[in-house]
Design a protein around this motif. Sequence first.
Motif, PDB file in Angstrom:
ATOM      1  N   UNK A  18       0.830  -1.204   0.000  1.00 34.82           N
ATOM      2  CA  UNK A  18       0.000   0.000   0.000  1.00 34.82           C
ATOM      3  C   UNK A  18       0.861   1.251   0.000  1.00 34.82           C
ATOM      4  N   UNK A  19       1.938   1.226   0.779  1.00 32.84           N
ATOM      5  CA  UNK A  19       2.848   2.384   0.812  1.00 32.84           C
ATOM      6  C   UNK A  19       3.435   2.650  -0.564  1.00 32.84           C
ATOM      7  N   UNK A  20       3.877   1.586  -1.223  1.00 30.08           N
ATOM      8  CA  UNK A  20       4.476   1.738  -2.547  1.00 30.08           C
ATOM      9  C   UNK A  20       3.459   2.308  -3.532  1.00 30.08           C
ATOM     10  N   UNK A  21       2.234   1.803  -3.484  1.00 28.98           N
ATOM     11  CA  UNK A  21       1.206   2.280  -4.406  1.00 28.98           C
ATOM     12  C   UNK A  21       0.879   3.749  -4.168  1.00 28.98           C
ATOM     13  N   UNK A  22       0.733   4.144  -2.911  1.00 30.80           N
ATOM     14  CA  UNK A  22       0.404   5.536  -2.616  1.00 30.80           C
ATOM     15  C   UNK A  22       1.563   6.470  -2.919  1.00 30.80           C
ATOM     16  N   UNK A  23       2.808   6.015  -2.644  1.00 35.27           N
ATOM     17  CA  UNK A  23       3.950   6.865  -2.985  1.00 35.27           C
ATOM     18  C   UNK A  23       4.106   6.990  -4.491  1.00 35.27           C
ATOM     19  N   UNK A  24       3.797   5.931  -5.219  1.00 41.07           N
ATOM     20  CA  UNK A  24       3.858   6.003  -6.684  1.00 41.07           C
ATOM     21  C   UNK A  24       2.829   6.998  -7.210  1.00 41.07           C
ATOM     22  N   UNK A  69      -2.868  13.035  -1.152  1.00 44.53           N
ATOM     23  CA  UNK A  69      -2.311  11.714  -1.430  1.00 44.53           C
ATOM     24  C   UNK A  69      -0.991  11.520  -0.685  1.00 44.53           C
ATOM     25  N   UNK A  70      -0.170  12.545  -0.668  1.00 43.47           N
ATOM     26  CA  UNK A  70       1.114  12.422   0.037  1.00 43.47           C
ATOM     27  C   UNK A  70       0.912  12.233   1.542  1.00 43.47           C
ATOM     28  N   UNK A  71      -0.059  12.942   2.114  1.00 37.33           N
ATOM     29  CA  UNK A  71      -0.342  12.773   3.543  1.00 37.33           C
ATOM     30  C   UNK A  71      -0.794  11.343   3.832  1.00 37.33           C
ATOM     31  N   UNK A  72      -1.645  10.820   2.978  1.00 41.25           N
ATOM     32  CA  UNK A  72      -2.109   9.434   3.150  1.00 41.25           C
ATOM     33  C   UNK A  72      -0.946   8.455   3.057  1.00 41.25           C
ATOM     34  N   UNK A  73      -0.057   8.673   2.095  1.00 38.18           N
ATOM     35  CA  UNK A  73       1.103   7.801   1.942  1.00 38.18           C
ATOM     36  C   UNK A  73       2.017   7.876   3.157  1.00 38.18           C
ATOM     37  N   UNK A  74       2.198   9.068   3.712  1.00 36.27           N
ATOM     38  CA  UNK A  74       3.069   9.229   4.871  1.00 36.27           C
ATOM     39  C   UNK A  74       2.499   8.512   6.092  1.00 36.27           C
ATOM     40  N   UNK A  75       1.202   8.625   6.311  1.00 32.79           N
ATOM     41  CA  UNK A  75       0.584   7.958   7.451  1.00 32.79           C
ATOM     42  C   UNK A  75       0.676   6.434   7.323  1.00 32.79           C
ATOM     43  N   UNK A  80       3.296   1.152   8.629  1.00 32.50           N
ATOM     44  CA  UNK A  80       4.047   0.011   8.111  1.00 32.50           C
ATOM     45  C   UNK A  80       5.417  -0.084   8.771  1.00 32.50           C
ATOM     46  N   UNK A  81       6.050   1.060   9.043  1.00 32.85           N
ATOM     47  CA  UNK A  81       7.358   1.046   9.691  1.00 32.85           C
ATOM     48  C   UNK A  81       7.298   0.469  11.095  1.00 32.85           C
ATOM     49  N   UNK A  82       6.276   0.837  11.852  1.00 29.48           N
ATOM     50  CA  UNK A  82       6.119   0.291  13.205  1.00 29.48           C
ATOM     51  C   UNK A  82       5.877  -1.216  13.163  1.00 29.48           C
ATOM     52  N   UNK A  83       4.997  -1.643  12.275  1.00 30.83           N
ATOM     53  CA  UNK A  83       4.745  -3.078  12.158  1.00 30.83           C
ATOM     54  C   UNK A  83       5.960  -3.844  11.686  1.00 30.83           C
ATOM     55  N   UNK A 129      10.753   7.132   5.060  1.00 29.90           N
ATOM     56  CA  UNK A 129      11.761   8.080   4.609  1.00 29.90           C
ATOM     57  C   UNK A 129      12.564   7.622   3.387  1.00 29.90           C
ATOM     58  N   UNK A 130      12.552   6.343   3.067  1.00 36.07           N
ATOM     59  CA  UNK A 130      13.325   5.878   1.918  1.00 36.07           C
ATOM     60  C   UNK A 130      12.461   5.537   0.707  1.00 36.07           C
ATOM     61  N   UNK A 131      11.225   5.104   0.941  1.00 33.67           N
ATOM     62  CA  UNK A 131      10.350   4.804  -0.187  1.00 33.67           C
ATOM     63  C   UNK A 131      10.085   6.046  -1.032  1.00 33.67           C
ATOM     64  N   UNK A 132       9.790   7.162  -0.358  1.00 33.15           N
ATOM     65  CA  UNK A 132       9.416   8.375  -1.093  1.00 33.15           C
ATOM     66  C   UNK A 132      10.513   8.851  -2.046  1.00 33.15           C
ATOM     67  N   UNK A 133      11.766   9.083  -1.574  1.00 28.40           N
ATOM     68  CA  UNK A 133      12.773   9.560  -2.541  1.00 28.40           C
ATOM     69  C   UNK A 133      13.099   8.549  -3.627  1.00 28.40           C
ATOM     70  N   UNK A 134      13.058   7.254  -3.274  1.00 35.39           N
ATOM     71  CA  UNK A 134      13.369   6.233  -4.274  1.00 35.39           C
ATOM     72  C   UNK A 134      12.322   6.192  -5.378  1.00 35.39           C
ATOM     73  N   UNK A 135      11.046   6.155  -4.977  1.00 39.64           N
ATOM     74  CA  UNK A 135       9.971   6.085  -5.967  1.00 39.64           C
ATOM     75  C   UNK A 135       9.838   7.405  -6.720  1.00 39.64           C
ATOM     76  N   UNK A 136       9.990   8.515  -6.006  1.00 41.22           N
ATOM     77  CA  UNK A 136       9.885   9.819  -6.650  1.00 41.22           C
ATOM     78  C   UNK A 136      10.969  10.020  -7.695  1.00 41.22           C
ATOM     79  N   UNK A 137      12.180   9.523  -7.392  1.00 45.28           N
ATOM     80  CA  UNK A 137      13.285   9.683  -8.338  1.00 45.28           C
ATOM     81  C   UNK A 137      13.033   8.964  -9.655  1.00 45.28           C
ATOM     82  N   UNK A 138      12.164   7.966  -9.643  1.00 40.27           N
ATOM     83  CA  UNK A 138      11.858   7.225 -10.864  1.00 40.27           C
ATOM     84  C   UNK A 138      10.554   7.695 -11.515  1.00 40.27           C
TER      85      UNK A 138
END
Length: 202
Positions: A18-24, A69-75, A80-83, A129-138
């Motif tokens: 879900x994180x990947x989809x929302x960040x994309x 959308x970005x706020x939803x992805x961040x939440x 996901x990070x805690x889990x 913190x790492x999904x966003x720059x990685x996906x955004x860069x592509x």
Amino acid sequence: MISRLMRVVDDTSSDLRQCIAWWALSAVLQGVGFALLVPVLRAVLAGDTSGAGWWAGAMLVEQVVYALVRHRAQMLSYRAGIGLTMGLFTRLGDKLAQLPLGWFDQERVGSIGRLTRHGVVDVMGVPAHMFRPLITALATPATVIVIMAFFDWRLALAAIATAPLAWWVYQWSTSAVQRADRILDAAAADAGSRLVEFAQSQ
């Protein structure tokens, strides 16, 4: 990296997807926002105030959607990070409980201390913190290039021409960071083992 995380912790793989989809989606919307600058500036420079106002309004609406959308992805990333961290701590504890006491020498105790204090905790920041720059860069540059092709194919071609250089810089910086991480990890493990040795001698 992402596939490894999903294999290590299966119960949080759906949250990671879900994180990947929302960040994309967020990265695509960011690219759309950048591309909309072209018609806005074109209308402003041409003196077309009505056209500039219309494109600026469309850009404003698009940016509001992007922010939501970005706020939803961040939440989702925080959850996901805690889990992910809880799952890794659980698996690590189960594995350590199965090891014989003779396995825990000074060097390994220092490495485990480093792993539990920093390694597992640092993984918590990967979705946030790492999904966003990685996906955004592509996704963001790809979106900009596709939309630019509709406005002016020369702009899209110029953007594509810079892609190999950007990829080379990314590969070089990634390898440099990996080397630094290995050196830091070795130094931290050595310091942890020395602390254990000092405490035992006391």
